[in-house]
Design a protein around this motif. Structure first.
Motif, PDB file in Angstrom:
ATOM      1  N   LYS A  16       0.754  -1.147   0.009  1.00 45.35           N
ATOM      2  CA  LYS A  16      -0.058   0.000  -0.049  1.00 45.35           C
ATOM      3  C   LYS A  16       1.034   1.320   0.026  1.00 45.35           C
ATOM      4  O   LYS A  16       0.462   2.410  -0.255  1.00 45.35           O
ATOM      5  N   ASN A  17       2.138   0.919   0.393  1.00 46.33           N
ATOM      6  CA  ASN A  17       3.123   2.265   0.259  1.00 46.33           C
ATOM      7  C   ASN A  17       3.100   2.926  -1.298  1.00 46.33           C
ATOM      8  O   ASN A  17       3.215   2.287  -2.186  1.00 46.33           O
ATOM      9  N   TRP A  18       2.863   4.299  -1.046  1.00 45.66           N
ATOM     10  CA  TRP A  18       2.775   4.885  -2.408  1.00 45.66           C
ATOM     11  C   TRP A  18       3.775   4.928  -3.295  1.00 45.66           C
ATOM     12  O   TRP A  18       3.736   4.725  -4.408  1.00 45.66           O
ATOM     13  N   HIS A  19       5.042   4.923  -2.698  1.00 47.66           N
ATOM     14  CA  HIS A  19       6.311   5.018  -3.431  1.00 47.66           C
ATOM     15  C   HIS A  19       6.594   3.538  -3.994  1.00 47.66           C
ATOM     16  O   HIS A  19       7.098   3.431  -5.286  1.00 47.66           O
ATOM     17  N   TYR A  20       6.286   2.457  -3.179  1.00 55.28           N
ATOM     18  CA  TYR A  20       6.115   1.107  -3.788  1.00 55.28           C
ATOM     19  C   TYR A  20       5.174   0.913  -4.938  1.00 55.28           C
ATOM     20  O   TYR A  20       5.682   0.379  -5.898  1.00 55.28           O
ATOM     21  N   LYS A  21       4.208   1.313  -4.768  1.00 52.55           N
ATOM     22  CA  LYS A  21       3.178   1.176  -5.961  1.00 52.55           C
ATOM     23  C   LYS A  21       3.666   2.029  -7.126  1.00 52.55           C
ATOM     24  O   LYS A  21       3.386   1.529  -8.004  1.00 52.55           O
ATOM     25  N   ASN A  22       4.048   2.898  -6.785  1.00 50.00           N
ATOM     26  CA  ASN A  22       4.578   4.019  -8.116  1.00 50.00           C
ATOM     27  C   ASN A  22       5.681   3.313  -8.981  1.00 50.00           C
ATOM     28  O   ASN A  22       5.930   3.354 -10.033  1.00 50.00           O
ATOM     29  N   ALA A  23       6.575   2.612  -7.919  1.00 50.11           N
ATOM     30  CA  ALA A  23       7.755   2.064  -8.854  1.00 50.11           C
ATOM     31  C   ALA A  23       7.036   0.689  -9.441  1.00 50.11           C
ATOM     32  O   ALA A  23       7.803   0.687 -10.517  1.00 50.11           O
ATOM     33  N   ILE A  24       6.281   0.022  -8.864  1.00 50.40           N
ATOM     34  CA  ILE A  24       5.784  -1.248  -9.664  1.00 50.40           C
ATOM     35  C   ILE A  24       5.052  -0.645 -10.944  1.00 50.40           C
ATOM     36  O   ILE A  24       5.288  -1.131 -12.254  1.00 50.40           O
ATOM     37  N   LYS A  25       4.186   0.543 -10.769  1.00 44.44           N
ATOM     38  CA  LYS A  25       3.688   1.034 -11.962  1.00 44.44           C
ATOM     39  C   LYS A  25       4.650   1.389 -13.345  1.00 44.44           C
ATOM     40  O   LYS A  25       4.259   1.301 -14.499  1.00 44.44           O
ATOM     41  N   CYS A  26       5.873   2.216 -12.509  1.00 45.75           N
ATOM     42  CA  CYS A  26       6.600   2.584 -13.562  1.00 45.75           C
ATOM     43  C   CYS A  26       7.402   1.510 -14.492  1.00 45.75           C
ATOM     44  O   CYS A  26       7.496   1.238 -15.497  1.00 45.75           O
ATOM     45  N   LEU A  27       7.475   0.295 -13.593  1.00 48.84           N
ATOM     46  CA  LEU A  27       8.268  -0.973 -14.250  1.00 48.84           C
ATOM     47  C   LEU A  27       7.241  -1.484 -15.306  1.00 48.84           C
ATOM     48  O   LEU A  27       7.722  -2.128 -16.111  1.00 48.84           O
ATOM     49  N   ARG A  83       5.311   0.066 -16.990  1.00 52.89           N
ATOM     50  CA  ARG A  83       4.672   0.972 -17.987  1.00 52.89           C
ATOM     51  C   ARG A  83       4.685   0.409 -19.451  1.00 52.89           C
ATOM     52  O   ARG A  83       3.794   0.712 -20.262  1.00 52.89           O
ATOM     53  N   LYS A  84       5.961  -0.226 -19.731  1.00 51.39           N
ATOM     54  CA  LYS A  84       6.083  -1.008 -20.822  1.00 51.39           C
ATOM     55  C   LYS A  84       5.984  -2.397 -20.426  1.00 51.39           C
ATOM     56  O   LYS A  84       6.470  -3.156 -19.789  1.00 51.39           O
ATOM     57  N   ALA A  85       4.450  -2.813 -20.867  1.00 49.91           N
ATOM     58  CA  ALA A  85       3.861  -3.906 -20.103  1.00 49.91           C
ATOM     59  C   ALA A  85       4.346  -5.346 -20.396  1.00 49.91           C
ATOM     60  O   ALA A  85       5.254  -5.543 -21.586  1.00 49.91           O
ATOM     61  N   THR A  86       4.762  -6.024 -19.238  1.00 49.94           N
ATOM     62  CA  THR A  86       5.332  -7.389 -19.576  1.00 49.94           C
ATOM     63  C   THR A  86       4.019  -8.435 -18.656  1.00 49.94           C
ATOM     64  O   THR A  86       3.335  -7.901 -17.761  1.00 49.94           O
ATOM     65  N   GLN A  87       4.132  -9.512 -19.084  1.00 43.69           N
ATOM     66  CA  GLN A  87       3.602 -10.786 -18.426  1.00 43.69           C
ATOM     67  C   GLN A  87       4.300 -11.019 -17.433  1.00 43.69           C
ATOM     68  O   GLN A  87       3.758 -11.990 -16.407  1.00 43.69           O
ATOM     69  N   PHE A  88       5.606 -10.997 -17.204  1.00 47.46           N
ATOM     70  CA  PHE A  88       6.309 -11.320 -16.097  1.00 47.46           C
ATOM     71  C   PHE A  88       7.079 -10.270 -15.303  1.00 47.46           C
ATOM     72  O   PHE A  88       8.150 -10.060 -15.247  1.00 47.46           O
ATOM     73  N   LEU A  89       5.884  -9.542 -14.438  1.00 48.67           N
ATOM     74  CA  LEU A  89       6.558  -8.456 -13.655  1.00 48.67           C
ATOM     75  C   LEU A  89       7.507  -8.916 -12.594  1.00 48.67           C
ATOM     76  O   LEU A  89       8.650  -8.216 -12.344  1.00 48.67           O
TER      77      LEU A  89
END
Length: 676
Positions: free
Chosen positions: A563-574, A576-582
């Motif tokens: 739920k940490n905003w910085h954590y969620k933002n980092a995941i969202k950034c990674l 951004r160029k979509a992948t099935q294997f986050l």
């Protein structure tokens, strides 16, 4: 132009470094040069200062020179590294390996060839070392039968079927019962088709049996060879039999798809005794007869209502048709397997390749005894030292706390980090030769290869199924991973297991081109450290972070972190160029950064060290697959290698700086993403 001249010089300098090192050794028969040559070479090397300090006690320069030469061979200096680093570092890889798809396949092949030496090499020292070794003698007997099996005129599938009958499996009778046939075949294959069973590590010291509905059955395609066997047990034509099978599969799939249509019941964990008392039409004692369960043993069940409907449906079907269908499923599964000899060729190499599948554990034991034991003390210490350095770097990242975690979150991360363990070689911990001898004790080699193979499958799956029972002493089995006989070659790479919080470095990985204890620091950290960094980060990826240091679910701690905003933002950034294997992307990007930071803190990050670091890192991702479908036929759990390498290094400021990549070039995007 991205300093193309300098990058060509990089390739030249690697070649020069090779020559220069050889010239310094005039005793080498192919190293001849005069003083003037050495001066010229030294001039070219002035800007190149690769750290050539070995981390191991003894240093073999030629191991490094050979690796540099290989890197040089794969490179294409006509390509622009800032446009496509994979093409720059790996363009000529496929020229050297025309028959392989991935570097993992090359490494697997190299180890197989080493194992072949054990059975074919007549060196007196090797024979003396393995004399009276019961494991070697049994495997050698298997190997000899395999190698000496002559080409057959009849169908190989028919030969397998005959041996199934000799084993007492799949016998016809007037009162055939589909479940008996099904449970018999469960001892020979990894892919049950009417429901799924899996025995998983539930905690660091406990296995649990999971029972679930199957995936949708694939549409039947009965080959002519298969029908030649099946027609002996049915009066139906191939077309009629295929129609019957398709009808059966469609109706089974309808039952599967109906699950959760109205309501979804969560998975339930209960004792075997409680399961037997469930009010269903399922005869659980027959269904689970292979598992030797005790009343107190835990079982996790999912979709019991679906399983009940499926069991009732199958019990209403024609037993003889189900008998033939069971036979078809097993033989088609065997036919599709890449390591079975359906092409009728029993070459020495193929025999060892095959044995690595059906005898994964004892073959690893032999590799350890003959090869790795010679370097284990020195090699293990080097690996452990690098691993501890990586953990220290990650601890500093947690302490720096750029994601602004609360103290509770930091404490959770540190607890898990401190608990991560390492298995070097993927062998059971703290066991003697007796463990391996006991493992193979019940297996007896015959004069018939096809029977030997089926008995080997039965031996493996019987052992695995027994782990579900608390009456089985499974302590050693928690410290390593036993690979299924039907897995692909590429599965033998480094891995992280969340339940045991363990990183495994198999012997397949612990060899050149990935690793040697003789490697210079840029080579060690460019691959070994990045690989261990990748697996260490997997402990903290979005899927594994929910498991604590002991492999138990820690839902509250995971919820607070996610739920940490910085954590969620980092995941969202990674993403951004979509992948099935986050999860893999997180491990690639943060794992390589972890290794790079560790390397920079210990060694001078000169241009030559840095470039060699990145080129060595690229070796893992060199391969010939240039499209998604071809690659996923080999590896269905990762993005294609070129995508992984280019994306990962495009997120590295150090890479862009070393290769002078302009801003907004493909390998130096303006926005870079990072989690840890």
């Amino acid at each position: 132009m991205y300093l193309k001249t300098n990058l060509k010089t990089l390739k030249i300098s690697i070649t020069v470094l090779l020559l220069f090192a050889l010239i310094r050794k005039p005793t080498d028969c192919w190293a001849q040069a005069n003083t003037a040559d050495v001066v010229i070479l030294n001039d070219l090397l002035n800007w190149e200062h690769v750290n050539r300090t070995c981390l191991a006690r003894d240093c073999d320069e030629h191991v490094n020179l050979k690796q540099l030469q290989q890197i040089n061979t794969y490179m294409n200096d006509e390509s622009e590294p800032c446009e496509d680093f994979h093409k720059y570092a790996c363009e000529h890889w496929k020229r050297e390996h025309p028959n392989e798809m991935t570097m993992a396949a090359v490494a697997y092949k190299k180890m197989t060839k080493k194992l072949l030496e054990i059975f074919e090499d007549s060196k007196p020292e090797l024979e003396a070392e393995l004399q009276n070794n019961a494991i070697y003698e049994k495997l050698n007997d298997y190997y000899k039968v395999c190698k000496e099996t002559e080409q057959q005129n009849s169908s190989i599938l028919w030969l397998y079927f005959n041996e199934l009958n000799e084993m007492g499996f799949l016998r016809q009778s007037e009162n055939l019962y589909w479940l008996k046939t099904y449970t018999e075949l469960q001892l020979l294959m990894d892919n049950p088709y009417f429901w799924r069973f899996s025995i998983e590590k539930f905690t660091k010291s406990k296995y649990i049996l999971t029972i679930d509905k199957p995936e949708n059955l694939n549409e039947t395609n009965i080959t002519t060879d298969l029908y030649e066997i099946l027609k002996n047990f049915t009066s139906l034509s191939l077309e009629e039999l295929q129609t019957k099978f398709l009808s059966l599969e469609n109706e089974v799939n309808e039952i599967i798809d109906a699950d959760c249509a109205s309501k979804c019941v969560p998975a339930e964990t209960l004792t075997y005794e409680e399961l037997l008392q469930k009010q269903t039409s399922i005869n659980w004692s027959d269904v689970l007869s292979n598992f030797q369960l005790q009343f107190k043993d835990n079982v996790t069940t999912d979709s019991i209502e679906t399983l009940d409907n499926l069991f009732a449906y199958l019990s209403r079907q024609d037993s003889h048709l189900l008998y033939v269908y069971n036979l078809f499923k097993f033989l088609s599964h065997l036919e599709a397997d890449k390591v079975n000899f359906l092409d009728n060729q029993h070459s020495p190499y193929k025999c060892v390749h095959h044995m690595r599948k059906v005898f994964d554990l004892p073959m690893n034991y032999l590799y350890e005894k003959v090869f790795y034991s010679k370097i284990r003390t020195e090699s293990d210490q080097l690996i452990k030292n690098v691993f501890e350095e990586l953990k220290q770097t990650f601890a500093e990242i947690v302490e720096e706390n750029q994601l602004k975690f609360a103290d509770r979150n930091k404490k959770y991360l540190m607890s898990k980090l401190n608990g991560v363990s390492l298995n070097i070689g993927n062998l059971p911990a703290n066991v003697s030769d007796d463990f391996y001898q006991n493992y193979l004790q019940d297996y007896q080699v015959t004069k018939n290869f096809y029977l030997n193979h089926l008995l080997a499958l039965k031996h493996y799956y019987t052992q695995q199924l027994s782990l579900a029972s608390s009456s089985k002493d499974s302590t050693p089995w928690f410290s390593f991973e036993s690979l299924d006989p039907f897995v692909l070659d590429s599965a033998s790479t480094a891995s992280y297991f969340s339940v045991t919080n363990t990183i495994t470095l198999p012997f397949t990985y612990l060899q050149v081109p990935y690793y040697s204890p003789q490697f210079w620091p840029p080579l060690v950290y460019g691959d070994l450290a990045t690989t261990m960094g990748h697996e260490l980060i997997h402990a903290f990826d979005p899927s594994s972070l929910i498991y604590d240091s002991d492999g138990k679910l820690a839902e509250m701690d995971f919820k607070l972190i996610s739920k940490n905003w910085h954590y969620k933002n980092a995941i969202k950034c990674l993403n951004r160029k979509a992948t099935q294997f986050l999860d893999e992307r997180v491990a690639d990007v943060s794992g390589s950064r972890l290794a790079l930071l560790t390397f920079k803190r210990k060694y001078l990050f000169s241009p030559s060290n840095a470039k060699l670091f990145f080129l060595q890192y690229a070796q893992f991702f060199c391969g010939s697959a240039d499209n998604f479908d071809a690659f996923h036929a080999e590896d269905s759990t990762h993005d294609i290698d070129s995508v992984r390498l280019n994306y990962t290094l495009s997120q590295s400021p150090e890479f862009a700086e070393i290769f002078a990549c302009p801003s907004d070039s493909p390998m130096n995007p303006r926005t870079k993403c990072q989690l840890w």
